[in-house]
Design a protein around this motif. Structure first.
Motif, PDB file in Angstrom:
ATOM      1  N   GLN A 203     -16.547  95.768  99.421  1.00  0.00           N
ATOM      2  CA  GLN A 203     -15.480  95.409  98.325  1.00  0.00           C
ATOM      3  C   GLN A 203     -15.779  93.976  97.727  1.00  0.00           C
ATOM      4  O   GLN A 203     -15.047  93.547  96.824  1.00  0.00           O
ATOM      5  CB  GLN A 203     -14.147  95.503  99.379  1.00  0.00           C
ATOM      6  CG  GLN A 203     -14.175  94.561 100.451  1.00  0.00           C
ATOM      7  CD  GLN A 203     -12.682  94.398 100.846  1.00  0.00           C
ATOM      8  OE1 GLN A 203     -11.797  94.499 100.356  1.00  0.00           O
ATOM      9  NE2 GLN A 203     -12.578  93.967 102.341  1.00  0.00           N
ATOM     10  N   ALA A 204     -16.385  93.121  98.796  1.00  0.00           N
ATOM     11  CA  ALA A 204     -16.630  91.901  98.390  1.00  0.00           C
ATOM     12  C   ALA A 204     -17.388  91.534  96.887  1.00  0.00           C
ATOM     13  O   ALA A 204     -17.185  90.785  96.157  1.00  0.00           O
ATOM     14  CB  ALA A 204     -17.534  91.040  99.178  1.00  0.00           C
ATOM     15  N   THR A 205     -18.242  92.809  96.668  1.00  0.00           N
ATOM     16  CA  THR A 205     -18.800  92.551  95.532  1.00  0.00           C
ATOM     17  C   THR A 205     -18.569  93.653  94.417  1.00  0.00           C
ATOM     18  O   THR A 205     -19.081  93.716  93.556  1.00  0.00           O
ATOM     19  CB  THR A 205     -20.537  92.764  95.666  1.00  0.00           C
ATOM     20  OG1 THR A 205     -20.566  93.867  96.281  1.00  0.00           O
ATOM     21  CG2 THR A 205     -21.010  91.624  96.676  1.00  0.00           C
ATOM     22  N   SER A 206     -17.666  94.687  94.895  1.00  0.00           N
ATOM     23  CA  SER A 206     -17.481  95.907  94.215  1.00  0.00           C
ATOM     24  C   SER A 206     -18.596  96.869  93.734  1.00  0.00           C
ATOM     25  O   SER A 206     -18.657  97.525  92.717  1.00  0.00           O
ATOM     26  CB  SER A 206     -16.810  95.678  92.829  1.00  0.00           C
ATOM     27  OG  SER A 206     -15.594  94.812  93.234  1.00  0.00           O
ATOM     28  N   GLY A 207     -19.626  96.719  94.575  1.00  0.00           N
ATOM     29  CA  GLY A 207     -21.121  97.261  94.404  1.00  0.00           C
ATOM     30  C   GLY A 207     -21.282  98.225  95.560  1.00  0.00           C
ATOM     31  O   GLY A 207     -20.727  98.159  96.462  1.00  0.00           O
ATOM     32  N   LEU A 208     -22.005  99.218  94.701  1.00  0.00           N
ATOM     33  CA  LEU A 208     -22.318 100.690  95.734  1.00  0.00           C
ATOM     34  C   LEU A 208     -23.889 100.387  95.693  1.00  0.00           C
ATOM     35  O   LEU A 208     -24.489 100.942  94.612  1.00  0.00           O
ATOM     36  CB  LEU A 208     -21.712 102.135  94.957  1.00  0.00           C
ATOM     37  CG  LEU A 208     -22.154 103.139  95.428  1.00  0.00           C
ATOM     38  CD1 LEU A 208     -21.528 103.285  97.102  1.00  0.00           C
ATOM     39  CD2 LEU A 208     -21.700 104.429  94.646  1.00  0.00           C
ATOM     40  N   THR A 209     -24.405 100.611  96.805  1.00  0.00           N
ATOM     41  CA  THR A 209     -25.911 100.664  96.833  1.00  0.00           C
ATOM     42  C   THR A 209     -26.252 102.031  97.492  1.00  0.00           C
ATOM     43  O   THR A 209     -25.862 102.661  98.408  1.00  0.00           O
ATOM     44  CB  THR A 209     -26.500  99.422  97.758  1.00  0.00           C
ATOM     45  OG1 THR A 209     -26.159  98.349  97.421  1.00  0.00           O
ATOM     46  CG2 THR A 209     -27.817  99.531  97.976  1.00  0.00           C
ATOM     47  N   PHE A 210     -27.204 102.625  96.716  1.00  0.00           N
ATOM     48  CA  PHE A 210     -27.610 104.052  97.421  1.00  0.00           C
ATOM     49  C   PHE A 210     -29.123 103.850  97.844  1.00  0.00           C
ATOM     50  O   PHE A 210     -30.136 103.298  97.295  1.00  0.00           O
ATOM     51  CB  PHE A 210     -27.792 104.901  96.038  1.00  0.00           C
ATOM     52  CG  PHE A 210     -28.594 106.259  96.346  1.00  0.00           C
ATOM     53  CD1 PHE A 210     -28.418 106.732  97.638  1.00  0.00           C
ATOM     54  CD2 PHE A 210     -29.630 106.925  95.502  1.00  0.00           C
ATOM     55  CE1 PHE A 210     -29.083 107.968  97.899  1.00  0.00           C
ATOM     56  CE2 PHE A 210     -30.058 108.071  95.732  1.00  0.00           C
ATOM     57  CZ  PHE A 210     -29.665 108.488  97.254  1.00  0.00           C
ATOM     58  N   TYR A 211     -29.167 104.152  99.368  1.00  0.00           N
ATOM     59  CA  TYR A 211     -30.437 104.150  99.988  1.00  0.00           C
ATOM     60  C   TYR A 211     -30.974 105.521 100.097  1.00  0.00           C
ATOM     61  O   TYR A 211     -30.245 106.444 100.445  1.00  0.00           O
ATOM     62  CB  TYR A 211     -30.262 103.623 101.478  1.00  0.00           C
ATOM     63  CG  TYR A 211     -29.713 102.169 101.356  1.00  0.00           C
ATOM     64  CD1 TYR A 211     -30.782 101.018 101.488  1.00  0.00           C
ATOM     65  CD2 TYR A 211     -28.467 101.785 101.468  1.00  0.00           C
ATOM     66  CE1 TYR A 211     -30.257  99.727 101.586  1.00  0.00           C
ATOM     67  CE2 TYR A 211     -28.092 100.391 101.131  1.00  0.00           C
ATOM     68  CZ  TYR A 211     -28.982  99.455 101.475  1.00  0.00           C
ATOM     69  OH  TYR A 211     -28.628  98.285 101.426  1.00  0.00           O
TER      70      TYR A 211
END
Length: 287
Positions: A203-211
Motif C-alpha cells: 500500500q505504501a507504493t501502490s505497487g504489485l510485484t509478481f514473483y
C-alpha cells in the motif's frame, strides 16, 4: 447436591457433543501453518487431505473454514497432495476469513502446474483463473471484486490481476487491471511443471510485484491508490480455480466462467506485503 451437579455436567457435555458437526475432522486432522492469532496469514489451504470426503480435503486451516463445494480431484502436489482442475471443476468457500476486512497490503501465494495453452470451458483458447471472489449482484460488471487470470501458452502467458474497491455499485466501482501481457507476458509458466507464484501488493507504493519461482517479474502500479480497499460485505463467495461467473455445469466460452485446467497447491492469502526474502523462502521450502 453432588448428584445434581453431576447431572448438570452430563447434560452439558451431551449437549455440546450433539452440537458438533461430526462430518468435520477433529482438531489435528488437516494441515496447519505457523501463524499467531490475528497474524498476517489470513487464509491457507494445503489440499493435503486424503479422506473420502472432498470437503475435508480442502480445509482452510487458519480458521477451520470448510469448503462449501469441491468438484476437483486430488493429485500429487509440490508437497503432499494438490487439486486437479478441469472443465467445471473448482473449490468454493463462503469467505476468505478476515482477509478483505483487514488487508491494506497483501500477498497471494500458490503453486501451479499447467500443460500448454489455457482454454475456456468450451475448450477454445481463453483465460483460466487461479482464484476469484464472487461479488453480490450488480456490484461490478465482472461479478467480482478480486480475480486473477492466466491466458496463453508456455512461450508467453499473460497474467492479469483485477481489483475493484468502493461501494458505489455498478460500472462506477473503481477498478484496475495490473497486468503482464503483450511483450511483457511471462514465459515458462505452462510447461507441465510446478511453479511458485506470488503477488505482493504494498500500500505504501501502490505497487504489485509478481514473483515466479522466487524471482521478480516486475512491478505494476495502481498510481496513488494506497490501501487495497476490498469490501468484505460484497463478497458472496471465494473460488479457487474458477472465474466469478457460471457454475460447475458451465461448459460455455464465457471467459469469466472459465476454470483452471491444471493443478493448484498451497494456496495462501496474507494481509501484508511479504518481503522478497520471505517470498524466496516460500519457493525454496516448497510452501
Amino acid at each position: 447436591m453432588k448428584n445434581i451437579i453431576y447431572s448438570i455436567l452430563a447434560v452439558t457435555v451431551l449437549a455440546f457433543s450433539s452440537c458438533q458437526d461430526l462430518n468435520h475432522p477433529t482438531l489435528g486432522d488437516y494441515p496447519k501453518d505457523s501463524n499467531p492469532a490475528g497474524g498476517p496469514l489470513k487464509f491457507y489451504v494445503a489440499f493435503d487431505g486424503t479422506t473420502s470426503d472432498v470437503l475435508m480435503n480442502a480445509v482452510d486451516s487458519i480458521r477451520a473454514n470448510f469448503a462449501s463445494a469441491n468438484t476437483t480431484s486430488s493429485v500429487d502436489g509440490i508437497k503432499g497432495k494438490a487439486i486437479q482442475g478441469g472443465v467445471g471443476k473448482f473449490v468454493s468457500y463462503a469467505k476468505p476469513n478476515d482477509f478483505a476486512t483487514t488487508a491494506k497490503s497483501f500477498t497471494i501465494s500458490f503453486w501451479e502446474k499447467h500443460n500448454g495453452q489455457t482454454h475456456n470451458n468450451a475448450l477454445t483458447n481463453g483465460p483460466e483463473y487461479p482464484f476469484s471472489f464472487v461479488a453480490v449482484s450488480n456490484y461490478h460488471w465482472s461479478s467480482s471484486n478480486f480475480f486473477l487470470l492466466f491466458e496463453g501458452d508456455n512461450t508467453a502467458c499473460a497474467v492479469k490481476l483485477v481489483a475493484a474497491s468502493g461501494l458505489s455499485g455498478g460500472a462506477s466501482v473503481a477498478d484496475t487491471w495490473l497486468t503482464w501481457e503483450g511483450s511483457g507476458s511471462i514465459p515458462g509458466l505452462m510447461d507441465n511443471a510446478w511453479h511458485h507464484c506470488a503477488f505482493v501488493y504494498d500500500q505504501a507504493t501502490s505497487g504489485l510485484t509478481f514473483y515466479k519461482d522466487g524471482v521478480s517479474q516486475g512491478t505494476k502500479v495502481w498510481t496513488g491508490h494506497g490501501a487495497i480497499g476490498l469490501v468484505n460485505s460484497v463478497i458472496a463467495s471465494v473460488r479457487i480455480g474458477c472465474g466469478p461467473q457460471g457454475d460447475a455445469s458451465d461448459v460455455s466460452d464465457n471467459w469469466l466462467a472459465s476454470t483452471w485446467k491444471g493443478a493448484l497447491d498451497q494456496f495462501r492469502f496474507y494481509g501484508t506485503a511479504l518481503t522478497a526474502a520471505e517470498v524466496q523462502s516460500l519457493f525454496t521450502a516448497k510452501r
